[in-house]
Enzyme design. Structure first.
Site, PDB file in Angstrom:
ATOM      1  N   ASP A  29      31.521 -40.675 -39.406  1.00 28.24           N
ATOM      2  CA  ASP A  29      30.946 -41.442 -38.804  1.00 28.24           C
ATOM      3  C   ASP A  29      29.620 -40.256 -39.041  1.00 28.24           C
ATOM      4  OD1 ASP A  29      28.126 -43.022 -38.775  1.00 28.24           O
ATOM      5  OD2 ASP A  29      29.528 -44.084 -37.422  1.00 28.24           O
TER       6      ASP A  29
ATOM      7  N   ASP B 104      23.711 -41.138 -44.664  1.00 28.77           N
ATOM      8  CA  ASP B 104      24.693 -42.604 -43.940  1.00 28.77           C
ATOM      9  C   ASP B 104      26.236 -42.508 -44.994  1.00 28.77           C
ATOM     10  OD1 ASP B 104      25.898 -43.697 -41.954  1.00 28.77           O
ATOM     11  OD2 ASP B 104      25.332 -45.004 -42.150  1.00 28.77           O
TER      12      ASP B 104
END
Length: 491
Positions: free
Chosen positions: A170, A371
């Site tokens: 992440d 992201d």
């Protein structure tokens, strides 16, 4: 005068093309486009990929448990490891593509809402790093779609001796953690839950240590540093902060600060935890910044191909021939990687949108975030509407159908073998242009031929470049020098 340079490696691939433009003047210019304005999109092949069934027999499961992270060559100062196919890790109960799609969109809505809330409050920067000795290394990345997380997994070793674990990567998170025994509340994961009592290198962190002080939500229990991370979508992890050894292939990294989660809940089904790759000092990248320069490179696997991507760390992992764009720092949100996006294009024509729509302002609002945890690229409503309308105007030959989930622009392509679609491009500050493969902007939402334009509007000023648009493209982060690179490789 414009000087045009097209990356030679990408010219061999007719789908992904990067163009770099420079100007002798300081005023913004739009380079002449040197790539096709349209491309063919194979509908039959893409629909067939939605119907692939994961293998779940006992032999397959045993192969997964016995995967050896020690494969790979150490050449050019970095690790290139054996790739792991994404379809190998699957514990989902349903093979239905439509169900997977809707579940993924629900998770994505929660992810974006959490990011917007987090960024509206501003991020708190942690200071300092932990001492490590490490050279370039890497591991395999597999899609987490089938696991229920909707993200991407990497397989690492935790503890001494190393226990193999799948963890979600992440780029917007700043902590490393795994589920740990004793587990008062744990979700189901693929591998056995890590037992710190069986690790010779596990060492709890004391409450007064400098490492504990770096936590945003640190606490103290029985003299040990406790941590708590909430992801804003109902997911969370709580437990004890510890120093532990992590293993990537043949590379061993000692004294990594990780969270040992005894109470966990959320969207991480299948994964043992999370490998935070954010820009903060407590992330995996931040903790190793003294040795790696905060550099890493990843290639997210394309959906349905049965192939795998890669994740590499270290200065040696920075590719030669990439198109580099400036990395923008937001002091209110140091965990996130912002890039300078100046515009978007459809069919070789730049959509008339003011650059101010994408700009990070002095208060830390707006801007464009790369992201890995968000699936669908979001653009502010004004920009999205113009972008979508430009796409619709060049796809009048394709039959429209009703909206699906978060997508308002969908097509009924059942019965088509292939279709001709306009190119979709990102224009970055400084000149580089990234033109996406068709599979990165038209995605199947069922297995009968319904495809949607894979972008969505955002009511906030924040733009997010999601993982669907990143898939299959090598992306590199050079935090030390302040750049994000695209290409030259595809995966």
């Amino acid at each position: 005068m414009l000087i045009m340079a097209v990356l030679p490696l990408l010219l061999m691939n007719p789908i992904l093309i990067l163009t770099i433009a420079t100007s002798t003047t300081s005023s913004p210019t739009t380079p002449s486009l040197s790539y096709p304005n349209f491309q063919q999109f194979n509908i039959n092949e893409t629909i067939a990929e939605t119907k692939l069934k994961p293998i779940k027999d006992s032999k397959h499961q045993q192969e997964l448990y016995n995967l050896d992270e020690n494969h790979g060559d150490n050449t050019d100062g970095k690790w290139r490891l054996q790739l792991v196919h994404r379809d190998k890790v699957s514990i989902a109960n349903s093979n239905d593509h439509k169900t997977h799609f809707h579940d993924r969109m629900k998770r994505d809505l929660k992810r974006v809402a959490a990011l917007v809330r987090r960024l509206s409050k501003g991020g708190a920067a942690a200071a300092g790093v932990v001492d490590f000795e490490v050279e370039g290394f890497g591991s395999d990345v597999v899609s987490g779609m089938d696991q229920g997380s909707g993200e991407y997994f990497v397989r690492i070793g935790v503890g001494s001796p190393p226990r193999s674990q799948y963890v979600v990567i992440d780029s917007g998170s700043d902590i490393v953690w795994v589920q740990c025994q004793p587990c008062s509340q744990c979700y189901h994961q693929f591998d056995p839950v890590f037992d710190p009592a069986a690790s010779a290198s596990y060492a709890g962190v004391s409450c007064g240590s400098s490492v504990c002080n770096r936590l945003d939500n640190g606490g103290c229990h029985a003299g040990r540093c406790g941590y708590e991370v909430s992801y804003g979508d109902g997911s969370y992890t709580k437990g004890t902060l510890a120093l532990e050894t992590l293993t990537f292939g043949r590379t061993t990294i000692r004294n990594v600060a990780i969270g040992c989660g005894h109470k966990n809940q959320g969207m991480f089904v299948g994964a043992a935890g999370l490998l935070g790759l954010g820009g903060g000092s407590m992330s995996f990248v931040g903790q190793l910044s003294g040795q790696t320069g905060g550099t890493f490179s990843y290639c997210l696997v394309s959906r349905g191909t049965g192939s795998a991507g890669s994740l590499e760390f270290g200065r040696e992992a920075m590719p030669v021939g990439a198109a580099w764009v400036p990395l923008i720092r937001n002091s209110r949100a140091p965990s996130f990687y912002y890039v300078g996006l100046s515009g978007v294009g459809i069919g070789g024509l730049r959509v008339p949108i003011s650059e101010d729509v994408f700009r990070l302002n002095e208060l830390g609002s707006g801007g464009v975030v790369m992201d890995t945890g968000t699936a669908v690229t979001r653009l502010p409503t004004l920009a999205y509407n113009a972008f979508r309308d430009a796409f619709i105007s060049q796809t009048t030959n394709l039959p429209r159908t009703s909206a699906v989930s978060i997508f308002d622009t969908c097509y009924d392509l059942n019965g088509f073998v292939s279709v001709r679609v306009p190119t979709v491009s990102f224009y970055f500050s400084g000149g580089p242009i990234l033109t996406l493969p068709a599979r990165n902007f038209l995605i199947p939402v069922d297995d009968v031929g319904t495809f949607c334009f894979a972008f969505a509007s955002s009511s906030s000023g924040l733009s997010i470049i999601g993982n669907i648009q990143q898939e299959g493209i090598q992306i590199s982060v050079d935090a030390a020098n302040g750049f994000v690179g695209f290409g030259p490789n595809v995966c």
